[in-house]
Structures are given as structure tokens and as C-alpha cells.
Design an enzyme around this catalytic site. Sequence first.
Site, PDB file in Angstrom:
ATOM      1  N   SER A 211      22.091  14.271   8.583  1.00 45.11           N
ATOM      2  CA  SER A 211      21.440  13.149   8.126  1.00 45.11           C
ATOM      3  C   SER A 211      20.059  12.972   9.727  1.00 45.11           C
ATOM      4  O   SER A 211      20.283  12.163  10.747  1.00 45.11           O
ATOM      5  CB  SER A 211      21.593  11.758   8.392  1.00 45.11           C
ATOM      6  OG  SER A 211      20.683  11.067   8.048  1.00 45.11           O
TER       7      SER A 211
ATOM      8  N   TYR B 172      16.989   2.895  -3.220  1.00 42.27           N
ATOM      9  CA  TYR B 172      15.991   3.627  -2.104  1.00 42.27           C
ATOM     10  C   TYR B 172      14.395   3.841  -3.435  1.00 42.27           C
ATOM     11  O   TYR B 172      13.304   4.886  -2.728  1.00 42.27           O
ATOM     12  CB  TYR B 172      16.789   5.310  -2.539  1.00 42.27           C
ATOM     13  CG  TYR B 172      17.438   5.648  -2.427  1.00 42.27           C
ATOM     14  CD1 TYR B 172      18.059   4.298  -1.404  1.00 42.27           C
ATOM     15  CD2 TYR B 172      19.012   6.027  -3.212  1.00 42.27           C
ATOM     16  CE1 TYR B 172      19.611   4.706  -0.685  1.00 42.27           C
ATOM     17  CE2 TYR B 172      20.201   6.113  -2.324  1.00 42.27           C
ATOM     18  CZ  TYR B 172      20.890   6.040  -1.608  1.00 42.27           C
ATOM     19  OH  TYR B 172      21.851   5.814  -1.099  1.00 42.27           O
TER      20      TYR B 172
ATOM     21  N   GLN C  81      21.153  26.270  -2.149  1.00 44.58           N
ATOM     22  CA  GLN C  81      22.214  27.194  -1.328  1.00 44.58           C
ATOM     23  C   GLN C  81      23.146  25.500  -0.852  1.00 44.58           C
ATOM     24  O   GLN C  81      24.423  26.182  -1.471  1.00 44.58           O
ATOM     25  CB  GLN C  81      21.296  26.975  -0.072  1.00 44.58           C
ATOM     26  CG  GLN C  81      22.053  27.690   0.731  1.00 44.58           C
ATOM     27  CD  GLN C  81      20.380  27.815   2.256  1.00 44.58           C
ATOM     28  OE1 GLN C  81      20.022  26.733   3.208  1.00 44.58           O
ATOM     29  NE2 GLN C  81      20.165  29.191   2.329  1.00 44.58           N
TER      30      GLN C  81
ATOM     31  N   ASN D   3      30.218   1.929   2.300  1.00 47.94           N
ATOM     32  CA  ASN D   3      30.853   1.524   3.055  1.00 47.94           C
ATOM     33  C   ASN D   3      31.446   0.513   3.417  1.00 47.94           C
ATOM     34  O   ASN D   3      31.170  -0.559   4.122  1.00 47.94           O
ATOM     35  CB  ASN D   3      29.236   0.825   4.296  1.00 47.94           C
ATOM     36  CG  ASN D   3      28.296   1.730   4.140  1.00 47.94           C
ATOM     37  OD1 ASN D   3      28.265   3.076   3.971  1.00 47.94           O
ATOM     38  ND2 ASN D   3      27.076   1.851   2.763  1.00 47.94           N
TER      39      ASN D   3
ATOM     40  N   PRO E 199      31.845  15.824 -10.482  1.00 49.08           N
ATOM     41  CA  PRO E 199      31.283  17.149  -9.684  1.00 49.08           C
ATOM     42  C   PRO E 199      31.564  17.531  -7.976  1.00 49.08           C
ATOM     43  O   PRO E 199      31.017  15.893  -7.447  1.00 49.08           O
ATOM     44  CB  PRO E 199      29.836  17.436  -9.835  1.00 49.08           C
ATOM     45  CG  PRO E 199      29.940  17.045 -11.043  1.00 49.08           C
ATOM     46  CD  PRO E 199      30.646  15.320 -11.311  1.00 49.08           C
TER      47      PRO E 199
ATOM     48  N   ASP F   1      22.972  11.334  -6.978  1.00 48.72           N
ATOM     49  CA  ASP F   1      23.309   9.863  -6.496  1.00 48.72           C
ATOM     50  C   ASP F   1      22.126   9.330  -6.465  1.00 48.72           C
ATOM     51  O   ASP F   1      21.388   9.966  -5.781  1.00 48.72           O
ATOM     52  CB  ASP F   1      23.685  10.312  -4.760  1.00 48.72           C
ATOM     53  CG  ASP F   1      24.618   8.638  -4.402  1.00 48.72           C
ATOM     54  OD1 ASP F   1      25.589   8.657  -4.677  1.00 48.72           O
ATOM     55  OD2 ASP F   1      23.727   8.392  -3.521  1.00 48.72           O
TER      56      ASP F   1
ATOM     57  N   GLY G 298      26.789  16.993  -5.240  1.00 48.40           N
ATOM     58  CA  GLY G 298      26.218  16.712  -5.970  1.00 48.40           C
ATOM     59  C   GLY G 298      24.219  15.855  -5.668  1.00 48.40           C
ATOM     60  O   GLY G 298      23.936  16.554  -4.095  1.00 48.40           O
TER      61      GLY G 298
END
Length: 325
Positions: free
Chosen positions: A215, A50, A272, A163, A15, A45, A18
Site C-alpha cells: 500500500s 469505499y 500481472q 481487522n 479464488p 472485494d 481477487g
Amino acid sequence: MTASSVLLHTGQKMPLIGLGTWKSEPGQVKAAIKYALSVGYRHIDCASVYGNETEIGEALKESVGAGKAVPREELFVTSKLWNTKHHPEDVEPAVRKTLADLQLEYLDLYLMHWPYAFERGDNPFPKNADGTVKYDSTHYKETWKALEALVAKGLVKALGLSNFSSRQIDDVLSVASVRPAVLQVECHPYLAQNELIAHCQARGLEVTAYSPLGSSDRAWRHPDEPVLLEEPVVLALAEKHGRSPAQILLRWQVQRKVICIPKSITPSRILQNIQVFDFTFSPEEMKQLDALNKNWRYIVPMITVDGKRVPRDAGHPLYPFNDPY
């Protein structure tokens, strides 16, 4: 209505939008995932570093699988191998830990998070006394061969990179028997990544944009940096189309066939961010957004050494951002 997914060279459908989970606090991420799934997200993701995969797993357990709201085969889940787990012996234990945390039997996509390795162990950011990172000499080509074994074992459906520079991608391709399917990099109108995207597409890789909205919630945000969501061109298009600035930024990417993983824990924004398939930009409008490119990179990991903020890894021989692209 434009297509809402891309086809990977593995035959998997990925998709185009995400839910990103970087900086989503435990205590908030579970509700965000459940809400996202309820409004039609089918791509999540994640990454072990994290620190929230256990809680994401609780949400997936409640919402995904036989007899639940979302069949497993309809969901695309990505996770990432952290820098401390590049040694070939550490790769399978790392993915098994992620699978256990996420309560899944397989990942749809597993990425190498960065090209360089940190010292092995359970501290994600091993440091020397002066505050610099302790690196490990494992080369990403060795790590890649260990990742390929995960596909053979059915733990992972596709592999990718995050990266990496164009040169490093070609380096991986030179040894790969399982070719990378996706490159995930920072990408938005200020950092359009046109050369890198063309490089990937010529080699059969799709591109995922992280921080597609710029970000602005980073800890090391600089007070005078440009704010993408306040860019006049973006605001003018938002007004013209009756959309939010975020929707303008995401629409630009999906119209370029670039996958986006905007992070949010706010239900109205989560909703949204996926409502970008029912309007289109004219070629002229795309050009206006294309013209914003200034190769401005927001995400450069920083550390404090001798009281000064410096890029953490810029001196490493495998640092990807010293290359032109």
C-alpha cells in the site's frame, strides 16, 4: 499449476486472487472490473465505505449473469459492513443498500469491517469538535447476531471479520451460530501475521490479505517507511524468476494459501497480479521471504488532533492492534 482457490467451511470456493477496490476512483473502477473479469478474475472485494459500489454495480450488470460474459455463480463478491451500521437495526438496511448498489441478489461474503462502532447515521466518519471520532457503544457480538439473520434470509452466503484480533475472533466464535468463514487483515512479508493465520486456520477460517503489496499509495504515507516493492530480497527473486516484484509478493501468499486482493486500475498490472499460478518457490525461497517479517503495519487510520497526526482509534477498548496478534 497450483489450485487457484480455497474451500470455505461453507463449501464455497473462494479464488485466491481477487481485485481490490479500495481507493479505486469512480470513473476508473468500472473499466477495471470489466477488464479484470475479461482476463479471468472471479473474485471482487468491495466495501460500502469505499464510495464506489454503485459504479462497480454498473460493471457487474454489464458483465455478470444469464447470457453475459460471467455466470453469477462463478463470481465471488465480498462487501463490508461499515462502522456506522453496527446497531442491529442498521445491519439489514446496510446490506440491502450494498446489494442495490452492486445490482446483486446476494453477496458471497459479508465482513464486519472493524470491531468497533461509530455513531449511527449516514456520515461515515462522525466527528467531535476536536476532530476525534464519535463512537457508538454497540458491541460486535450484538452486530454478529444481526449479521447471522442475513444468511438465513439468503442475502449473504458467508460471513466474516476484518481487522479483528485473535481474542476478538474467539469472542465472536463464542456466540456464533453462523461461524465466520474468513478474516481479512493487512498482510505482506513485513507483516506476515503467522500467529494470526495459524489461529484462524485452527478454527476453520481462511485469511484474506489486504494491501498485499504494501500500500504505497496511502495519503498518510511516511517518507522514511520501508517500501516493500523495493525490498532487495523481493527484487532478487523477481529477477531470478523473470517476474515483477508484485508477482513475487502475491506468489508468496498464495503458496501459503492466503487469499490476496491487490488493488489496481491499470490493465497490465491487473493481468500481472493474477499470473501467479504458473511458478513456484522452493522452501528456501519461501524462507527468504518469511525472514522479512518485522511486524510493520502500514494501515493504521490516522487523524489530526491539535495539529498532530495520531492513530484514530488506538484509545478505543475494542481497538484490535493493541493485542499481540
